[in-house]
Design an enzyme around this catalytic site. Structure first.
Site, PDB file in Angstrom:
ATOM      1  N   ASP A  21       0.543  -0.843  -0.368  1.00 64.87           N
ATOM      2  CA  ASP A  21       0.072  -0.233   0.090  1.00 64.87           C
ATOM      3  C   ASP A  21       0.755   1.181  -0.239  1.00 64.87           C
ATOM      4  O   ASP A  21       1.854   1.684   0.799  1.00 64.87           O
ATOM      5  CB  ASP A  21      -0.666  -0.332   1.016  1.00 64.87           C
ATOM      6  CG  ASP A  21      -1.700   1.247   1.191  1.00 64.87           C
ATOM      7  OD1 ASP A  21      -2.240   1.692   0.092  1.00 64.87           O
ATOM      8  OD2 ASP A  21      -2.390   1.268   2.542  1.00 64.87           O
ATOM      9  N   ASP A 119      -3.401   2.982  -5.782  1.00 65.27           N
ATOM     10  CA  ASP A 119      -2.548   2.606  -5.339  1.00 65.27           C
ATOM     11  C   ASP A 119      -1.774   1.480  -3.951  1.00 65.27           C
ATOM     12  O   ASP A 119      -1.368   1.340  -3.326  1.00 65.27           O
ATOM     13  CB  ASP A 119      -2.305   3.588  -3.842  1.00 65.27           C
ATOM     14  CG  ASP A 119      -3.403   3.775  -3.127  1.00 65.27           C
ATOM     15  OD1 ASP A 119      -4.192   2.818  -3.269  1.00 65.27           O
ATOM     16  OD2 ASP A 119      -3.068   4.951  -2.483  1.00 65.27           O
ATOM     17  N   GLU A 120      -2.695  -0.062  -4.149  1.00 69.01           N
ATOM     18  CA  GLU A 120      -2.323  -0.944  -3.464  1.00 69.01           C
ATOM     19  C   GLU A 120      -2.331  -1.791  -3.966  1.00 69.01           C
ATOM     20  O   GLU A 120      -3.093  -2.316  -5.421  1.00 69.01           O
ATOM     21  CB  GLU A 120      -3.242  -0.482  -2.626  1.00 69.01           C
ATOM     22  CG  GLU A 120      -4.563  -1.025  -3.230  1.00 69.01           C
ATOM     23  CD  GLU A 120      -5.687  -0.778  -1.169  1.00 69.01           C
ATOM     24  OE1 GLU A 120      -5.085  -1.914  -0.660  1.00 69.01           O
ATOM     25  OE2 GLU A 120      -6.921   0.183  -1.533  1.00 69.01           O
TER      26      GLU A 120
END
Length: 369
Positions: A21, A119-120
């Site tokens: 993350d 974003d993860e």
């Protein structure tokens, strides 16, 4: 080299799953691009307009979080909490480019890979990672490469399933690494508030607290009949997750068939400026996803919902494939013109369909009416 004993192999019975993350992703990318912002409270989102803005915070730096600011907070409230913060508009084109680089990097570390947002991502390493000691070293390599290549930090959670690894990745943010072995899952989860379980939102948290359940251990030990009466089938799932049980696989998602965004106004409005401003933000988000996935589109769809909840959609299919944001905006304005001035808007949405992957060798013509 002797083969790894069965107890150490990364099998379904003894899986090792990573959740990676990015830390305060949008804000971190902005600081990377503007080093003079390092150490300052940075807020990415709508224009605060001196405290009268009606948008929300998209994300903020950890320095801003010290003032109680968080994602999805009204931008006006964020301004009141920290008027001296640096407020920046969302730049999805920039973030999508960085995201693509991060995900390509992470894929190189994975035997199985699943991106779940800009974003993860989850990943399962190859068979060379035989135990949790090796997994911890591997996670440090991932963090180091993200820092070197993209000049931003990430937090990594390592665990026996997706649930545990996701919670672990947020345990020591920013720039954290948390490894949870199978035998330590309950010890890790039980002291946490139930809100840490993915899917337990404010409403569910409030109901659980009304039942006298605030910690994961209390949920894990709660009578299943009581949970089923309050939550139906979800009750069993909640008890399962509280006990650290999650059997979801790490899989590549099916190809995207459409990209859309919707926004509900805080108050019903027929103000063309407010409606157009909201639509522009939604279009920027859709465009960012197009760039991130390297997609072209051919159809634009507008959705409007009025104050009486009546909902209408209008679409226009274009003569060519494109990814031009100005084409989306121009088409959206054309579709919107039918509804402006009629009744108050409750919701507006924009989407693109008929997607295909970009062929980098193509030269696209996008100037058409």
């Amino acid at each position: 080299m002797m083969p790894a004993p069965d107890s150490e192999k990364n099998t379904p019975e003894r899986r090792i799953i990573f959740h990676v993350d990015m830390d305060s992703f949008f804000a971190s990318v902005e600081v990377r691009e503007k080093p003079e912002l390092k150490g300052l409270p940075v807020i990415v989102g709508s224009d605060p307009k001196g405290g009268s803005g009606r948008g929300v915070v998209s994300t903020c730096s950890y320095e801003a979080r010290k003032y109680g600011i968080h994602s999805a907070m009204p931008i006006s409230q964020a301004y009141r909490l920290c008027p001296h913060a640096v407020f920046l508009p969302v730049n999805m084109k920039l973030y999508a480019g960085v995201s693509a680089g991060v995900m390509e990097l992470l894929r190189g570390f994975a035997e199985k890979f699943q991106q779940v947002s800009v974003d993860e991502a989850y990943l399962i390493p190859g068979p060379e990672i035989r135990n949790y000691e090796e997994a911890a070293i591997y996670a440090l390599k991932i963090k180091d490469e993200v820092q070197k290549q993209q000049r931003i930090t990430c937090s990594v959670g390592v665990g026996p399933n997706k649930l545990v690894s996701k919670i672990a990745s947020g345990f020591q943010k920013p720039d954290g690494l948390t490894v949870v072995r199978p035998e330590d899952v309950r010890e890790f989860l039980f002291p946490l508030p139930v809100s840490k379980i993915p899917g337990v939102g404010e409403k569910t948290d409030e109901i659980l607290k009304g039942m006298g359940i605030s910690r994961v251990e209390e949920l894990a030990n709660c009578d299943i009949q009581m949970l089923s009466e309050r939550f139906g089938k979800m009750g069993f799932r909640l008890k399962q997750l509280a006990n650290g049980l999650d059997f979801e696989e790490v899989i590549e998602k099916e190809s995207v068939k459409s990209i859309s965004r919707h926004g509900t106004f805080s108050e019903d409005t027929n103000d063309p400026v407010k409606i157009s401003g909201s639509l522009d933000l939604l279009i920027e988000s859709v465009h960012g996803s197009l760039l991130m996935h390297s997609f072209l589109f051919k159809t634009v769809t507008l959705t409007v919902r009025f104050e009486d909840f009546s909902t209408y959609t209008r679409s226009k299919t274009l003569p060519i494939w494109t990814s031009d944001i100005f084409v989306i905006k121009r088409t959206a304005v054309q579709l919107l013109s039918e509804f402006i001035g009629r009744r108050k808007f409750r919701l507006i949405g924009i989407g693109v369909t008929k997607l295909r992957e970009r062929d980098e060798r193509q030269t696209l013509i996008t100037d058409f009416s």
